[in-house]
Every structure is written in structure tokens, then in C-alpha cells.
Design an enzyme around this catalytic site. Structure first.
Site, PDB file in Angstrom:
ATOM      1  N   CYS A  99      23.975   0.628  -9.156  1.00 44.94           N
ATOM      2  CA  CYS A  99      24.025   1.599  -8.053  1.00 44.94           C
ATOM      3  C   CYS A  99      25.330   2.384  -8.016  1.00 44.94           C
ATOM      4  O   CYS A  99      25.363   3.510  -7.527  1.00 44.94           O
ATOM      5  CB  CYS A  99      23.810   0.903  -6.718  1.00 44.94           C
ATOM      6  SG  CYS A  99      22.167   0.204  -6.583  1.00 44.94           S
ATOM      7  N   HIS A 138      25.836   6.302  -1.471  1.00 41.54           N
ATOM      8  CA  HIS A 138      24.669   5.770  -2.168  1.00 41.54           C
ATOM      9  C   HIS A 138      23.575   5.462  -1.146  1.00 41.54           C
ATOM     10  O   HIS A 138      23.840   4.842  -0.118  1.00 41.54           O
ATOM     11  CB  HIS A 138      25.068   4.504  -2.919  1.00 41.54           C
ATOM     12  CG  HIS A 138      23.908   3.737  -3.454  1.00 41.54           C
ATOM     13  ND1 HIS A 138      22.921   4.333  -4.214  1.00 41.54           N
ATOM     14  CD2 HIS A 138      23.556   2.435  -3.319  1.00 41.54           C
ATOM     15  CE1 HIS A 138      22.020   3.417  -4.526  1.00 41.54           C
ATOM     16  NE2 HIS A 138      22.373   2.267  -4.012  1.00 41.54           N
ATOM     17  N   ASN A 173      15.599   4.327  -2.735  1.00 43.25           N
ATOM     18  CA  ASN A 173      16.869   4.023  -3.417  1.00 43.25           C
ATOM     19  C   ASN A 173      16.672   4.221  -4.923  1.00 43.25           C
ATOM     20  O   ASN A 173      16.018   3.402  -5.576  1.00 43.25           O
ATOM     21  CB  ASN A 173      17.262   2.583  -3.089  1.00 43.25           C
ATOM     22  CG  ASN A 173      18.538   2.137  -3.807  1.00 43.25           C
ATOM     23  OD1 ASN A 173      18.947   2.727  -4.806  1.00 43.25           O
ATOM     24  ND2 ASN A 173      19.154   1.085  -3.303  1.00 43.25           N
TER      25      ASN A 173
HETATM   26  C1  LIG Z   1      15.741  -5.996   2.119  1.00 40.60           C
HETATM   27  C2  LIG Z   1      16.010  -5.805   3.596  1.00 40.60           C
HETATM   28  C3  LIG Z   1      15.438  -4.471   4.051  1.00 40.60           C
HETATM   29  C4  LIG Z   1      15.318  -6.930   4.335  1.00 40.60           C
HETATM   30  O1  LIG Z   1      15.545  -6.753   5.719  1.00 40.60           O
HETATM   31  P1  LIG Z   1      15.971  -7.975   6.614  1.00 40.60           P
HETATM   32  O2  LIG Z   1      16.062  -7.486   7.995  1.00 40.60           O
HETATM   33  O3  LIG Z   1      17.184  -8.600   5.990  1.00 40.60           O
HETATM   34  O4  LIG Z   1      14.735  -8.860   6.482  1.00 40.60           O
HETATM   35  P2  LIG Z   1      14.652 -10.375   5.963  1.00 40.60           P
HETATM   36  O5  LIG Z   1      14.951 -10.437   4.506  1.00 40.60           O
HETATM   37  O6  LIG Z   1      15.413 -11.261   6.905  1.00 40.60           O
HETATM   38  O7  LIG Z   1      13.155 -10.585   6.185  1.00 40.60           O
HETATM   39  C5  LIG Z   1      12.598 -10.609   7.485  1.00 40.60           C
HETATM   40  C6  LIG Z   1      11.131 -10.886   7.320  1.00 40.60           C
HETATM   41  O8  LIG Z   1      10.504  -9.711   6.791  1.00 40.60           O
HETATM   42  C7  LIG Z   1       9.769 -10.066   5.642  1.00 40.60           C
HETATM   43  N1  LIG Z   1       9.782  -8.948   4.692  1.00 40.60           N
HETATM   44  C8  LIG Z   1      10.609  -8.720   3.667  1.00 40.60           C
HETATM   45  N2  LIG Z   1      10.257  -7.576   3.042  1.00 40.60           N
HETATM   46  C9  LIG Z   1       9.194  -7.101   3.720  1.00 40.60           C
HETATM   47  C10 LIG Z   1       8.383  -5.966   3.570  1.00 40.60           C
HETATM   48  N3  LIG Z   1       8.611  -5.068   2.596  1.00 40.60           N
HETATM   49  N4  LIG Z   1       7.377  -5.790   4.441  1.00 40.60           N
HETATM   50  C11 LIG Z   1       7.143  -6.659   5.426  1.00 40.60           C
HETATM   51  N5  LIG Z   1       7.872  -7.764   5.614  1.00 40.60           N
HETATM   52  C12 LIG Z   1       8.890  -7.978   4.773  1.00 40.60           C
HETATM   53  C13 LIG Z   1      10.456 -11.283   5.104  1.00 40.60           C
HETATM   54  O9  LIG Z   1       9.588 -12.038   4.303  1.00 40.60           O
HETATM   55  C14 LIG Z   1      10.843 -12.018   6.359  1.00 40.60           C
HETATM   56  O10 LIG Z   1       9.739 -12.692   6.849  1.00 40.60           O
HETATM   57  P3  LIG Z   1       9.931 -14.147   7.534  1.00 40.60           P
HETATM   58  O11 LIG Z   1      10.819 -13.884   8.698  1.00 40.60           O
HETATM   59  O12 LIG Z   1       8.537 -14.518   7.880  1.00 40.60           O
HETATM   60  O13 LIG Z   1      10.576 -14.988   6.494  1.00 40.60           O
HETATM   61  C15 LIG Z   1      17.496  -5.899   3.936  1.00 40.60           C
HETATM   62  O14 LIG Z   1      17.990  -7.182   3.679  1.00 40.60           O
HETATM   63  C16 LIG Z   1      18.317  -4.912   3.179  1.00 40.60           C
HETATM   64  O15 LIG Z   1      18.206  -3.741   3.399  1.00 40.60           O
HETATM   65  N6  LIG Z   1      19.206  -5.378   2.283  1.00 40.60           N
HETATM   66  C17 LIG Z   1      20.011  -4.510   1.469  1.00 40.60           C
HETATM   67  C18 LIG Z   1      19.136  -3.953   0.408  1.00 40.60           C
HETATM   68  C19 LIG Z   1      19.818  -2.897  -0.380  1.00 40.60           C
HETATM   69  O16 LIG Z   1      20.446  -2.034   0.161  1.00 40.60           O
HETATM   70  N7  LIG Z   1      19.654  -2.985  -1.656  1.00 40.60           N
HETATM   71  C20 LIG Z   1      20.172  -2.054  -2.550  1.00 40.60           C
HETATM   72  C21 LIG Z   1      21.620  -2.217  -2.707  1.00 40.60           C
HETATM   73  S1  LIG Z   1      22.149  -1.176  -3.899  1.00 40.60           S
END
Ligand SMILES: CC(C)(COP(=O)(O)OP(=O)(O)OC[C@H]1O[C@@H](n2cnc3c(N)ncnc32)[C@H](O)[C@@H]1OP(=O)(O)O)[C@@H](O)C(=O)NCCC(=O)NCCS
Length: 331
Positions: free
Chosen positions: A113, A258, A288
């Protein structure tokens, strides 16, 4: 030593639009979940056979046109990608072949990234030391072919997407304008928090049926950890690069961050105390696209007239590695 400045910009995304509702047909997710957690409304995925080099070639055409240059005017290519078309050689030579230009050097930058910021730093160093004068810097990614589009892979499949951005850099005649400073970092202890394990040369064979069954060839992400570090490291790096130029956040005309996740960008904006007109987000439309997000956003801003000569910009990125960094630019 001359500073390097941007002579032209361009971008290209596949014409295949994938909406959140399309994803909810493939996995257990919803438009509501994706919008509220990531800000993404739609993204672009390649069609069968369309490559990262194809996207880079289209982006390069626009960048050359806006710089009023031809491919034959280029002296070097710096190609940032975490998703090369093949394991080897890198993507830069495939782009060079498509451009049909002599034997100029083409190197790949594999810093995910933060790839575009690192690629700029390499091109900038070449220009400052006088080695090359016209350098094409590209960020190009095809993530869609490496994602698990079942419910198991939903935390990455809804975020990552395909696209390419390109810029042409050259020496600046005006010493006050151009790239002013960089701030670059890595912290390898977090390498496995956002990674693709296989294929890898530590395995023999590099990819096996067991790897495929276990999904080790898919992008794996610890989303919470990535989020936690991203919202600390990017603002820290923005402040550092501004301090290196003797400026503060109030002097910033535009922050091009980013496009990882809209919530990350919004938290960073609040942390840095920036107004809405000092930031630009387009993750809503493209998702992304890893190394391509910054050059895509830059080109959109240039074409929309959001950047004027003399503006102070900061480009900042955080991602897999973990690697992160920023560039300060006087446009
Ligand atoms: C990935 C991301 C969106 C997940 O959001 P979050 O609020 O942390 O969510 P969690 O991982 O705690 O998951 C919450 C719930 O949603 C669920 N979930 C995850 N992805 C999902 C999706 N696409 N659709 C529906 N539910 C989803 C999980 O399984 C979890 O369920 P549970 O509570 O029953 O276990 C978040 O962590 C994020 O944005 N991280 C950074 C990602 C990023 O920027 N990556 C690129 C960097 S370069």
C-alpha cells in the site's frame, strides 16, 4: 540538485463495476455493513485476461498526454505493485514492452500500500542526482484475482480492488517547487498481519494443493490490528514530513491519503485537525487499490482543478509490512 516535480498524471480502472449488492450474492455481507465499516459503495475488478500492466499502460497514456510527452521521452520506469502479473519478472518490464520503448530501466517496488510513496522516493533520488530526467512512476494492482470471495474471505474481499495510476516526474526549473521531503518507515514484526503467504520460495514447491486448500494464496488480514496501527502511523508520518519542510497542518492545501478505509481517513483527518477541503477521498467509488490509490486520487484532483501551482500537498500511505510513509510536495 534539482527538485523533481510532477509533469503529468493519469489513471485507469477496469470498466467492470462491482457493487456491494453484487458481493452480497457471493458472500454473507450487506451493502449496509460495507458502507458503514469501510465507506466503499463500489469498486472495479478486471475482466478475465485483463492485467495490471494493461491498466498501467492506459494510465501511462494519460500521464504522458498531460505531460505533453511521448513514451520515447521516458528515461526510466518505477513500477509499484504488490500484485505483479507474474512471480518474475516484475510488472515494469511488461509495461515497458507495451510502451514499445528502447531499453530503458524498469524496476518494481514491492512495498504494497505504501508502494507509490516509496516509488516516488526512488524516482526523486534518480532525478536529484541527475541520473535520469523523465521518469514514469506507476502504482498498479490487480487484487481481485487473489481474493477469497466466499464468506470466509469477506473482511478483505469487500475492501480490495483493481486500478492503476501513473505520473511523470522531471527536474523542476523552479527550486521552490517539486517534492520537498520524504518520511519512510517499516516494522517487519507485523509482516503476517497483512500478507499473502504462498506462493513463496521458502516452500518447495512454491505453491502446493495443500496451500490452495488452506487458502494460503489469498490475501490475509488482521483488520483490527491494521486499523489500530494505520490511524497512528499515518498522522505521525504526515506531521513528520511537514516538520521536515518547516510547515504545519494549517499550511496544507491537500492531504492525499492512501484509500484504505474511509473510517481510517476520517480518524486521521480529525487527529490532524484538517478541514474537509484539505482532504480528498474516493474510496467510495474504487475501494482500496493498494499502490494505485494515491496516483488515482492525485489525477482526479488535478483534473478537477483542486490543486493549484504553489499548493502544499502531502501524500501518505500505510499498509502491509507494516510499511508506511509520506511525501511533501510543493505543486
Ligand atoms: C476489516 C474491517 C472493515 C473490519 O471491521 P471491524 O469493525 O474491525 O469488524 P470486525 O473484524 O470486528 O468484525 C465485526 C463482525 O463483522 C463481521 N464481518 C467481517 N467482514 C464482514 C463483511 N464484509 N460483511 C459482513 N460482516 C463482516 C465479522 O465476522 C465480525 O462478526 P462477529 O462479530 O460475528 O465475529 C476493519 O477492521 C478495517 O477496516 N481494518 C483495516 C483494513 C484496512 O484498511 N486494510 C488495508 C490497509 S492497507
Amino acid at each position: 540538485m534539482p527538485r523533481s516535480r510532477f509533469l503529468g498524471t493519469g489513471f485507469a480502472v477496469p470498466d467492470r463495476v462491482v457493487g456491494n449488492d453484487d458481493l452480497s450474492k457471493l458472500m454473507d455481507t450487506s451493502d449496509e455493513w460495507i458502507r458503514t465499516r469501510t465507506g466503499i459503495q463500489e469498486r472495479r475488478w478486471v475482466r478475465e485476461g485483463e492485467t495490471g500492466a494493461d491498466l498501467a499502460f492506459r494510465a501511462t497514456g494519460q500521464a504522458l498526454e498531460s505531460a505533453d510527452l511521448r513514451a520515447g521521452d521516458l528515461d526510466a520506469i518505477v513500477y509499484a505493485t504488490s500484485t505483479p502479473d507474474h512471480f518474475a519478472p516484475g510488472g515494469g518490464v511488461f509495461l515497458q514492452r507495451m510502451l514499445g520503448i528502447g531499453t530503458i530501466p524498469a524496476i518494481d517496488i514491492r512495498t504494497q500500500c505504501s508502494g507509490f510513496v516509496y516509488a516516488l522516493s526512488v524516482a526523486d533520488a534518480w532525478i536529484r542526482c541527475g541520473q535520469y530526467r523523465r521518469i514514469l512512476v506507476v502504482g498498479a494492482e490487480v487484487q481481485s484475482t487473489g481474493m477469497d470471495v466466499s464468506t470466509e474471505g469477506r473482511n478483505t474481499a469487500v475492501i480490495f480492488a483493481d486500478g492503476a495510476g501513473a505520473v511523470v516526474l522531471g527536474p523542476s526549473e523552479d527550486e521552490r517547487r517539486g517534492i520537498l521531503a520524504f518520511d519512510l518507515h517499516s516494522e517487519g514484526k507485523h509482516a503476517e498481519k497483512l500478507w499473502v503467504d504462498s506462493p513463496g520460495s521458502m516452500y518447495h514447491p512454491r505453491v502446493s494443493p495443500e496451500h490452495l486448500t488452506a487458502g494460503r494464496h489469498f490475501l490475509q488480514m488482521d483488520g483490527k490490528e491494521v486499523f489500530r496501527h494505520a490511524v497512528i502511523r499515518m498522522p505521525e508520518s504526515v506531521r513528520a514530513v511537514l516538520a521536515a519542510t518547516g510547515h504545519g497542518t494549517a499550511d496544507l492545501a491537500l492531504l492525499l491519503a492512501h484509500q484504505a478505509n474511509l473510517r481510517i481517513s476520517e480518524m486521521m483527518q480529525r487527529d490532524l485537525g484538517l478541514r474537509d477541503d484539505q482532504v480528498y477521498n474516493n474510496i467510495q467509488r474504487y475501494g482500496n487499490t493498494t499502490a494505485a490509490t494515491i496516483p488515482i486520487a492525485l489525477d482526479e484532483c488535478v483534473r478537477a482543478g483542486r490543486i493549484s501551482p504553489g499548493d502544499l500537498l502531502v501524500l501518505t500511505a500505510f499498509g502491509s509490512g507494516f510499511m508506511w510513509g509520506s511525501a511533501a510536495v510543493r505543486w
